[in-house]
Design an enzyme around this catalytic site. Structure first.
Site, PDB file in Angstrom:
ATOM      1  N   GLY A 186       0.827  -1.215   0.000  1.00  0.00           N
ATOM      2  CA  GLY A 186       0.000   0.000   0.000  1.00  0.00           C
ATOM      3  C   GLY A 186       0.855   1.257   0.000  1.00  0.00           C
ATOM      4  O   GLY A 186       0.499   2.273   0.603  1.00  0.00           O
TER       5      GLY A 186
ATOM      6  N   LEU B 103       1.489   3.545  -2.097  1.00  0.00           N
ATOM      7  CA  LEU B 103       1.102   4.774  -2.791  1.00  0.00           C
ATOM      8  C   LEU B 103       0.025   5.547  -2.037  1.00  0.00           C
ATOM      9  O   LEU B 103      -0.467   6.568  -2.514  1.00  0.00           O
ATOM     10  CB  LEU B 103       0.623   4.444  -4.216  1.00  0.00           C
ATOM     11  CG  LEU B 103       1.666   3.729  -5.088  1.00  0.00           C
ATOM     12  CD1 LEU B 103       1.112   3.457  -6.485  1.00  0.00           C
ATOM     13  CD2 LEU B 103       2.958   4.546  -5.189  1.00  0.00           C
ATOM     14  N   GLY B 104      -0.361   5.063  -0.855  1.00  0.00           N
ATOM     15  CA  GLY B 104      -1.422   5.725  -0.089  1.00  0.00           C
ATOM     16  C   GLY B 104      -0.908   6.908   0.708  1.00  0.00           C
ATOM     17  O   GLY B 104       0.252   7.319   0.582  1.00  0.00           O
ATOM     18  N   GLN B 105      -1.785   7.442   1.563  1.00  0.00           N
ATOM     19  CA  GLN B 105      -1.445   8.662   2.318  1.00  0.00           C
ATOM     20  C   GLN B 105      -0.183   8.448   3.161  1.00  0.00           C
ATOM     21  O   GLN B 105       0.741   9.258   3.124  1.00  0.00           O
ATOM     22  CB  GLN B 105      -2.610   9.069   3.238  1.00  0.00           C
ATOM     23  CG  GLN B 105      -2.365  10.411   3.923  1.00  0.00           C
ATOM     24  CD  GLN B 105      -3.308  10.692   5.083  1.00  0.00           C
ATOM     25  OE1 GLN B 105      -4.104   9.858   5.485  1.00  0.00           O
ATOM     26  NE2 GLN B 105      -3.219  11.891   5.634  1.00  0.00           N
TER      27      GLN B 105
ATOM     28  N   ASP C 245      -0.999  -7.098  -5.167  1.00  0.00           N
ATOM     29  CA  ASP C 245      -2.328  -7.096  -4.556  1.00  0.00           C
ATOM     30  C   ASP C 245      -2.214  -8.003  -3.331  1.00  0.00           C
ATOM     31  O   ASP C 245      -1.899  -9.192  -3.475  1.00  0.00           O
ATOM     32  CB  ASP C 245      -3.345  -7.652  -5.565  1.00  0.00           C
ATOM     33  CG  ASP C 245      -4.761  -7.683  -4.997  1.00  0.00           C
ATOM     34  OD1 ASP C 245      -4.917  -7.695  -3.746  1.00  0.00           O
ATOM     35  OD2 ASP C 245      -5.702  -7.724  -5.801  1.00  0.00           O
TER      36      ASP C 245
ATOM     37  N   TYR D 164     -14.667  -1.492   9.360  1.00  0.00           N
ATOM     38  CA  TYR D 164     -13.237  -1.120   9.461  1.00  0.00           C
ATOM     39  C   TYR D 164     -12.717  -1.440  10.860  1.00  0.00           C
ATOM     40  O   TYR D 164     -11.659  -2.044  11.025  1.00  0.00           O
ATOM     41  CB  TYR D 164     -13.106   0.374   9.146  1.00  0.00           C
ATOM     42  CG  TYR D 164     -11.715   0.954   9.261  1.00  0.00           C
ATOM     43  CD1 TYR D 164     -10.670   0.511   8.457  1.00  0.00           C
ATOM     44  CD2 TYR D 164     -11.460   1.998  10.154  1.00  0.00           C
ATOM     45  CE1 TYR D 164      -9.392   1.089   8.549  1.00  0.00           C
ATOM     46  CE2 TYR D 164     -10.201   2.581  10.242  1.00  0.00           C
ATOM     47  CZ  TYR D 164      -9.173   2.119   9.436  1.00  0.00           C
ATOM     48  OH  TYR D 164      -7.922   2.698   9.521  1.00  0.00           O
TER      49      TYR D 164
ATOM     50  N   LYS E 133      -9.900  -4.055  12.182  1.00  0.00           N
ATOM     51  CA  LYS E 133      -8.711  -3.591  12.921  1.00  0.00           C
ATOM     52  C   LYS E 133      -8.525  -4.398  14.209  1.00  0.00           C
ATOM     53  O   LYS E 133      -7.403  -4.766  14.547  1.00  0.00           O
ATOM     54  CB  LYS E 133      -8.808  -2.086  13.208  1.00  0.00           C
ATOM     55  CG  LYS E 133      -8.578  -1.236  11.972  1.00  0.00           C
ATOM     56  CD  LYS E 133      -7.138  -1.387  11.475  1.00  0.00           C
ATOM     57  CE  LYS E 133      -6.894  -0.812  10.116  1.00  0.00           C
ATOM     58  NZ  LYS E 133      -5.573  -1.140   9.572  1.00  0.00           N
TER      59      LYS E 133
ATOM     60  N   ILE F 235      -4.467  10.918  10.668  1.00  0.00           N
ATOM     61  CA  ILE F 235      -3.160  11.443  10.253  1.00  0.00           C
ATOM     62  C   ILE F 235      -3.367  12.626   9.301  1.00  0.00           C
ATOM     63  O   ILE F 235      -4.122  12.530   8.329  1.00  0.00           O
ATOM     64  CB  ILE F 235      -2.313  10.350   9.550  1.00  0.00           C
ATOM     65  CG1 ILE F 235      -2.190   9.097  10.430  1.00  0.00           C
ATOM     66  CG2 ILE F 235      -0.937  10.900   9.164  1.00  0.00           C
ATOM     67  CD1 ILE F 235      -1.485   9.285  11.746  1.00  0.00           C
TER      68      ILE F 235
HETATM   69  P1  NAD Z   1      -4.692   4.851   2.084  1.00  0.00           P
HETATM   70  O1  NAD Z   1      -6.097   4.487   1.756  1.00  0.00           O
HETATM   71  O2  NAD Z   1      -4.238   6.226   1.792  1.00  0.00           O
HETATM   72  O3  NAD Z   1      -3.675   3.849   1.383  1.00  0.00           O
HETATM   73  C1  NAD Z   1      -3.891   2.479   1.343  1.00  0.00           C
HETATM   74  C2  NAD Z   1      -3.276   1.971   0.078  1.00  0.00           C
HETATM   75  O4  NAD Z   1      -3.581   0.573  -0.003  1.00  0.00           O
HETATM   76  C3  NAD Z   1      -3.810   2.617  -1.196  1.00  0.00           C
HETATM   77  O5  NAD Z   1      -2.736   3.079  -1.973  1.00  0.00           O
HETATM   78  C4  NAD Z   1      -4.560   1.486  -1.911  1.00  0.00           C
HETATM   79  O6  NAD Z   1      -4.447   1.547  -3.316  1.00  0.00           O
HETATM   80  C5  NAD Z   1      -3.819   0.278  -1.362  1.00  0.00           C
HETATM   81  N1  NAD Z   1      -4.602  -0.953  -1.499  1.00  0.00           N
HETATM   82  C6  NAD Z   1      -5.942  -1.125  -1.388  1.00  0.00           C
HETATM   83  N2  NAD Z   1      -6.256  -2.409  -1.632  1.00  0.00           N
HETATM   84  C7  NAD Z   1      -5.090  -3.059  -1.872  1.00  0.00           C
HETATM   85  C8  NAD Z   1      -4.762  -4.399  -2.195  1.00  0.00           C
HETATM   86  N3  NAD Z   1      -5.702  -5.324  -2.349  1.00  0.00           N
HETATM   87  N4  NAD Z   1      -3.456  -4.715  -2.364  1.00  0.00           N
HETATM   88  C9  NAD Z   1      -2.486  -3.770  -2.237  1.00  0.00           C
HETATM   89  N5  NAD Z   1      -2.750  -2.483  -1.976  1.00  0.00           N
HETATM   90  C10 NAD Z   1      -4.027  -2.133  -1.785  1.00  0.00           C
HETATM   91  O7  NAD Z   1      -4.463   4.481   3.629  1.00  0.00           O
HETATM   92  P2  NAD Z   1      -3.412   5.103   4.647  1.00  0.00           P
HETATM   93  O8  NAD Z   1      -4.060   6.257   5.287  1.00  0.00           O
HETATM   94  O9  NAD Z   1      -2.109   5.271   3.987  1.00  0.00           O
HETATM   95  O10 NAD Z   1      -3.392   3.939   5.733  1.00  0.00           O
HETATM   96  C11 NAD Z   1      -2.344   3.000   5.849  1.00  0.00           C
HETATM   97  C12 NAD Z   1      -2.622   2.158   7.076  1.00  0.00           C
HETATM   98  O11 NAD Z   1      -2.704   3.001   8.237  1.00  0.00           O
HETATM   99  C13 NAD Z   1      -3.957   1.400   7.039  1.00  0.00           C
HETATM  100  O12 NAD Z   1      -3.820   0.164   7.692  1.00  0.00           O
HETATM  101  C14 NAD Z   1      -4.882   2.285   7.844  1.00  0.00           C
HETATM  102  O13 NAD Z   1      -5.935   1.553   8.407  1.00  0.00           O
HETATM  103  C15 NAD Z   1      -3.931   2.799   8.898  1.00  0.00           C
HETATM  104  N6  NAD Z   1      -4.385   4.038   9.507  1.00  0.00           N
HETATM  105  C16 NAD Z   1      -4.414   5.186   8.787  1.00  0.00           C
HETATM  106  C17 NAD Z   1      -4.863   6.358   9.405  1.00  0.00           C
HETATM  107  C18 NAD Z   1      -4.911   7.664   8.668  1.00  0.00           C
HETATM  108  O14 NAD Z   1      -5.449   8.650   9.209  1.00  0.00           O
HETATM  109  N7  NAD Z   1      -4.371   7.763   7.456  1.00  0.00           N
HETATM  110  C19 NAD Z   1      -5.283   6.326  10.741  1.00  0.00           C
HETATM  111  C20 NAD Z   1      -5.271   5.122  11.419  1.00  0.00           C
HETATM  112  C21 NAD Z   1      -4.802   3.994  10.802  1.00  0.00           C
HETATM  113  C1  AKB Z   2     -10.200   6.819   9.165  1.00  0.00           C
HETATM  114  O1  AKB Z   2     -10.763   7.879   9.480  1.00  0.00           O
HETATM  115  O2  AKB Z   2     -10.775   5.827   8.699  1.00  0.00           O
HETATM  116  C2  AKB Z   2      -8.713   6.713   9.438  1.00  0.00           C
HETATM  117  C3  AKB Z   2      -8.486   6.145  10.800  1.00  0.00           C
HETATM  118  C4  AKB Z   2      -8.549   7.015  11.978  1.00  0.00           C
HETATM  119  O3  AKB Z   2      -8.267   4.963  10.919  1.00  0.00           O
HETATM  120  N1  AKB Z   2      -8.138   8.006   9.285  1.00  0.00           N
END
Ligand code: NAD
Ligand code: AKB
Length: 317
Positions: free
Chosen positions: A8, A10-12, A53, A142, A146, A172
């Site tokens: 993952g 490319l995500g946030q 994936d 979700y 988790k 975040i």
């Molecule tokens: P995001 O949605 O920005 O990125 C997730 C990435 O996973 C995306 O690039 C998506 O294309 C990829 N993805 C989706 N399905 C997939 C698959 N089948 N195979 C491979 N890649 C796949 O999420 P994020 O904010 O970067 O979160 C990363 C982790 O941190 C997650 O576990 C999320 O639950 C956790 N988290 C994030 C936050 C937040 O505020 N950003 C808060 C709490 C927890």
């Molecule tokens: C969401 O809002 O789903 C995420 C998280 C707090 O896990 N940013």
């Protein structure tokens, strides 16, 4: 950590964590992976990149073998709001994808970092100073995934000795990559709208307090925890961590100090409001402080100064 695979990527969080790790551990030592090769050219072009994936265990296995990976940073996931729209997809990616990752880690002796979330708590959890160990009955898919992930990571450590570690991230806030469909996303969008439009329509109500964190602290947490002496870790997975708590009004007033004409109004999204209301107001992160020295650098004031500076620069390009 010597050879690190990020799922993952490319995500946030992944887009920034990959670059942060590449700077610390070497550009060729961090293998980014994602579902496609669009966007985030910097991540795709600055080091190894593989299409993975996480529902496909063979792709994960082959990549770990190809690069001799010793640590998997598992970020591929579906977030809260998207997960409520498509619960079955959330289960498949968040639980089955994690299961595949843990199995590949077990077979290849890799350590695994997996983030949980404040979403692992629910309406029956004590909502102020939420303890490390407490009631966890989340009411979103979700959140269900988790909690399942936290327990699955504990299981792989206890049963097989896989070095699993993780934190419960709050919302975040960052300026590089937009958030991927969560409930805390408003706290990112408010900065963009403040600069681009001078006004913001908030989908959560005044008084909705949640834990939040600026991205640099979220990145430090991964490295600090993964480099921590395992003998000091009593909890290992799902450490509560936080940096600040605010509601929409407080973040609005903080931004307004820098953009005096900024205005806010409210158009409540009932699904997101219900989710936010079921999450804590504030976490107790003393276990993370005691076991691996967790200490965030940014609060609402310093984050807002940096966010506005960096976003202004980005939006001017
Ligand atoms: P995001 O949605 O920005 O990125 C997730 C990435 O996973 C995306 O690039 C998506 O294309 C990829 N993805 C989706 N399905 C997939 C698959 N089948 N195979 C491979 N890649 C796949 O999420 P994020 O904010 O970067 O979160 C990363 C982790 O941190 C997650 O576990 C999320 O639950 C956790 N988290 C994030 C936050 C937040 O505020 N950003 C808060 C709490 C927890
Ligand atoms: C969401 O809002 O789903 C995420 C998280 C707090 O896990 N940013």
């Amino acid at each position: 950590m010597k050879k690190i695979l990020v799922t993952g990527a490319l995500g946030q969080i992944g887009s920034e964590l990959t670059m942060y790790l590449r700077k610390l551990y070497g550009f060729d030592s961090v293998i980014a992976s994602g579902l496609h090769k669009k966007d985030n050219a910097v991540v795709i072009e600055s080091g190894p990149f593989e299409l993975i994936d996480v529902q496909n265990a063979k792709q994960l296995y082959d990549c770990v073998k190809k690069y001799n990976v010793d640590t998997i940073i598992h970020l591929a996931a579906i977030l809260s709001a998207v997960g409520e729209d498509n619960p079955s997809l959330a289960w498949k990616i968040n639980v089955d994808g994690l299961f595949n990752t843990l199995e590949v880690a077990r077979e290849n002796n890799c350590a695994v970092f997996t983030p949980s979330s404040i979403a692992a708590f629910g309406p029956t959890t004590p909502s102020d100073q939420t303890p490390q160990l407490t009631i966890q009955r989340p009411t979103t898919m979700y959140g269900v995934t988790k909690v399942s992930g936290e327990i699955l990571c504990d299981y792989y450590y206890q049963r097989y000795g896989v070095d699993t570690r993780g934190v419960r991230y709050p919302g975040i806030i960052s300026y590089v990559t937009l958030p991927g469909g969560g409930t805390t996303d408003y706290a990112v969008h408010i900065y963009y709208d403040a600069l681009l439009k001078g006004k913001f329509t908030c989908n959560l109500s005044k008084g909705t307090f949640m834990d939040m964190m600026y991205m640099p602290d979220a990145l430090d947490a991964v490295v600090q925890l993964m480099e921590a002496n395992p003998e000091n870790l009593i909890n290992r997975n799902a450490f509560n961590i936080t940096a600040m708590q605010f509601d929409p009004e407080l973040i609005y007033l903080e931004i307004k100090k820098h953009i005096p004409d900024f205005t806010i109004d409210y158009n409540i999204d009932r699904v997101k409001q219900k989710i936010a209301d079921s999450w804590p107001n504030s976490l107790d992160d003393s276990a993370a402080q005691e076991e691996w020295g967790w200490k965030p650098k940014y609060n609402l004031e310093s984050m807002t100064i940096d966010m506005l500076d960096k976003l202004k620069e980005k939006l001017a390009k």
